[in-house]
Design a protein around this motif. Structure first.
Motif, mmCIF file in Angstrom:
data_model
loop_
_atom_site.group_PDB
_atom_site.id
_atom_site.type_symbol
_atom_site.label_atom_id
_atom_site.label_comp_id
_atom_site.label_asym_id
_atom_site.label_seq_id
_atom_site.Cartn_x
_atom_site.Cartn_y
_atom_site.Cartn_z
ATOM 1 N N ALA A 28 0.842 -1.208 0.000
ATOM 2 C CA ALA A 28 0.000 0.000 0.000
ATOM 3 C C ALA A 28 0.871 1.249 0.000
ATOM 4 O O ALA A 28 0.569 2.237 -0.687
ATOM 5 C CB ALA A 28 -0.913 -0.003 1.223
ATOM 6 N N PHE A 29 1.968 1.224 0.744
ATOM 7 C CA PHE A 29 2.886 2.353 0.834
ATOM 8 C C PHE A 29 3.433 2.709 -0.552
ATOM 9 O O PHE A 29 3.369 3.854 -1.001
ATOM 10 C CB PHE A 29 4.023 1.976 1.783
ATOM 11 N N VAL A 30 3.949 1.705 -1.252
ATOM 12 C CA VAL A 30 4.552 1.952 -2.565
ATOM 13 C C VAL A 30 3.485 2.222 -3.624
ATOM 14 O O VAL A 30 3.703 2.991 -4.560
ATOM 15 C CB VAL A 30 5.446 0.765 -2.978
ATOM 16 N N THR A 31 2.315 1.614 -3.474
ATOM 17 C CA THR A 31 1.226 1.865 -4.417
ATOM 18 C C THR A 31 0.787 3.327 -4.369
ATOM 19 O O THR A 31 0.600 3.977 -5.399
ATOM 20 C CB THR A 31 0.024 0.958 -4.107
ATOM 21 N N GLN A 32 0.614 3.841 -3.165
ATOM 22 C CA GLN A 32 0.129 5.215 -3.001
ATOM 23 C C GLN A 32 1.240 6.258 -3.081
ATOM 24 O O GLN A 32 1.002 7.393 -3.506
ATOM 25 C CB GLN A 32 -0.599 5.350 -1.663
ATOM 26 N N TYR A 33 2.440 5.877 -2.700
ATOM 27 C CA TYR A 33 3.587 6.795 -2.696
ATOM 28 C C TYR A 33 4.796 6.093 -3.319
ATOM 29 O O TYR A 33 5.681 5.620 -2.593
ATOM 30 C CB TYR A 33 3.921 7.236 -1.272
ATOM 31 N N PRO A 34 4.847 5.998 -4.630
ATOM 32 C CA PRO A 34 5.964 5.283 -5.278
ATOM 33 C C PRO A 34 7.333 5.794 -4.862
ATOM 34 O O PRO A 34 8.304 5.027 -4.816
ATOM 35 C CB PRO A 34 5.702 5.532 -6.768
ATOM 36 N N GLY A 35 7.424 7.067 -4.516
ATOM 37 C CA GLY A 35 8.703 7.624 -4.102
ATOM 38 C C GLY A 35 9.190 7.111 -2.760
ATOM 39 O O GLY A 35 10.348 7.352 -2.383
ATOM 40 N N ALA A 36 8.333 6.398 -2.028
ATOM 41 C CA ALA A 36 8.740 5.848 -0.734
ATOM 42 C C ALA A 36 9.830 4.795 -0.886
ATOM 43 O O ALA A 36 10.613 4.558 0.034
ATOM 44 C CB ALA A 36 7.534 5.240 -0.012
ATOM 45 N N LEU A 37 9.870 4.149 -2.046
ATOM 46 C CA LEU A 37 10.889 3.146 -2.323
ATOM 47 C C LEU A 37 11.941 3.797 -3.210
ATOM 48 O O LEU A 37 11.686 4.103 -4.375
ATOM 49 C CB LEU A 37 10.257 1.940 -3.027
ATOM 50 N N ALA A 38 13.118 4.050 -2.641
ATOM 51 C CA ALA A 38 14.156 4.789 -3.349
ATOM 52 C C ALA A 38 15.506 4.095 -3.188
ATOM 53 O O ALA A 38 15.685 3.249 -2.304
ATOM 54 C CB ALA A 38 14.240 6.217 -2.812
ATOM 55 N N LYS A 39 16.432 4.457 -4.027
ATOM 56 C CA LYS A 39 17.766 3.862 -3.977
ATOM 57 C C LYS A 39 18.374 4.024 -2.593
ATOM 58 O O LYS A 39 18.403 5.122 -2.037
ATOM 59 C CB LYS A 39 18.666 4.519 -5.025
ATOM 60 N N ASN A 40 18.832 2.905 -2.040
ATOM 61 C CA ASN A 40 19.446 2.863 -0.712
ATOM 62 C C ASN A 40 18.489 3.250 0.408
ATOM 63 O O ASN A 40 18.927 3.496 1.543
ATOM 64 C CB ASN A 40 20.690 3.755 -0.664
ATOM 65 N N LYS A 41 17.188 3.288 0.098
ATOM 66 C CA LYS A 41 16.174 3.583 1.103
ATOM 67 C C LYS A 41 14.993 2.634 0.924
ATOM 68 O O LYS A 41 13.846 3.041 0.770
ATOM 69 C CB LYS A 41 15.722 5.048 1.015
ATOM 70 N N CYS A 42 15.307 1.343 0.920
ATOM 71 C CA CYS A 42 14.281 0.303 0.816
ATOM 72 C C CYS A 42 13.930 -0.142 2.235
ATOM 73 O O CYS A 42 14.488 0.369 3.202
ATOM 74 C CB CYS A 42 14.807 -0.838 -0.043
ATOM 75 N N PHE A 43 13.010 -1.094 2.393
ATOM 76 C CA PHE A 43 12.593 -1.400 3.764
ATOM 77 C C PHE A 43 12.060 -2.818 3.953
ATOM 78 O O PHE A 43 11.453 -3.411 3.071
ATOM 79 C CB PHE A 43 11.536 -0.401 4.243
ATOM 80 N N SER A 44 12.315 -3.330 5.162
ATOM 81 C CA SER A 44 11.807 -4.638 5.587
ATOM 82 C C SER A 44 10.368 -4.507 6.063
ATOM 83 O O SER A 44 9.933 -3.437 6.485
ATOM 84 C CB SER A 44 12.663 -5.195 6.727
ATOM 85 N N LEU A 45 9.659 -5.628 6.003
ATOM 86 C CA LEU A 45 8.249 -5.690 6.397
ATOM 87 C C LEU A 45 8.090 -6.778 7.453
ATOM 88 O O LEU A 45 7.528 -7.846 7.217
ATOM 89 C CB LEU A 45 7.383 -5.970 5.166
ATOM 90 N N GLY A 46 8.596 -6.478 8.640
ATOM 91 C CA GLY A 46 8.658 -7.477 9.696
ATOM 92 C C GLY A 46 7.342 -7.855 10.327
ATOM 93 O O GLY A 46 7.299 -8.724 11.195
#
Length: 215
Positions: free
Chosen positions: A154-172
């Motif tokens: 949902a985060f990346v769907t609504q805010y594609p810029g949330a996923l950026a080079k060297n700023k990716c994220f785990s979903l624990g």
């Protein structure tokens, strides 16, 4: 009080989901899909006085569509990077049928229903190069909880810029019962849903979390 318009943002997120074809994937008409999501408006507007406008890596709320309504295999390809069009992919290291077995942690006590709202969502870039288990302990100490796979999508769907080079994220918040932690990163110009080991730090992988949830 901020100048953030929560009602307008709610409408934008619903329109985004409709435009991507979520109603059809859910087996619903557009009208029925909008009707399913509309009750969440009250939960959002009830917190609008405390909301801060979206910032890089942190947003006030997300409309989350669960896999019970739209399968993960259908939702992942609907994600893209900011300014890009290549669809998201699932890491081949997930064995056939295995992804569905990564389920939300019981202690998250997610809202019931096929859609809900996650509030105060942060991609957790401060945890880049931090062992995921240690990152989880830190966010729990702050009264926050890790994002699930659906919340990350949902985060990346609504805010594609949330996923950026060297700023990716785990979903624990979604686990299989072993040492693997799902994560979203960038591969060949598109989002990729994969996993990393809970004891291994990565310089480019943070740990995403939410401040609360409601339905």
């Amino acid at each position: 009080m901020t100048d953030f318009d929560a009602a307008t943002e709610f409408d934008r997120q619903v329109t985004t989901l409709v435009g991507l074809g979520y109603p059809a994937l859910a087996g619903l008409t557009e009208t029925a899909f909008r009707g399913l999501v509309e009750p969440l408006r009250a939960a959002v507007l009830g917190r609008r006085a405390t909301m801060e406008p979206p910032a890089e890596g942190r947003v006030p709320f997300l409309l989350v569509v669960t896999r019970s309504l739209v399968p993960l295999e259908d939702a992942v390809p609907l994600t893209t990077l900011a300014g890009k069009s290549k669809p998201g992919v699932i890491e081949r290291f997930y064995a056939e049928g295995e992804l569905e077995r990564f389920v939300s942690l019981k202690e998250l006590a997610l809202p019931e229903g096929e859609v809900y709202v996650a509030f105060d969502v942060d991609r957790g870039e401060e945890f880049c190069d931090v062992v995921p288990l240690n990152a989880m302990a830190t966010i729990e100490g702050r009264g926050r909880t890790p994002l699930t796979i659906e919340e990350g999508l949902a985060f990346v769907t609504q805010y594609p810029g949330a996923l950026a080079k060297n700023k990716c994220f785990s979903l624990g918040g979604s686990r299989f019962g072993d040492r693997r932690v799902p994560a979203l990163w960038i591969s060949k110009g598109a989002p990729k849903l994969g996993w990393c080991w809970e004891g291994n730090p990565h310089t480019w992988l943070g740990f995403a979390s939410a401040g609360g949830r409601d339905a």
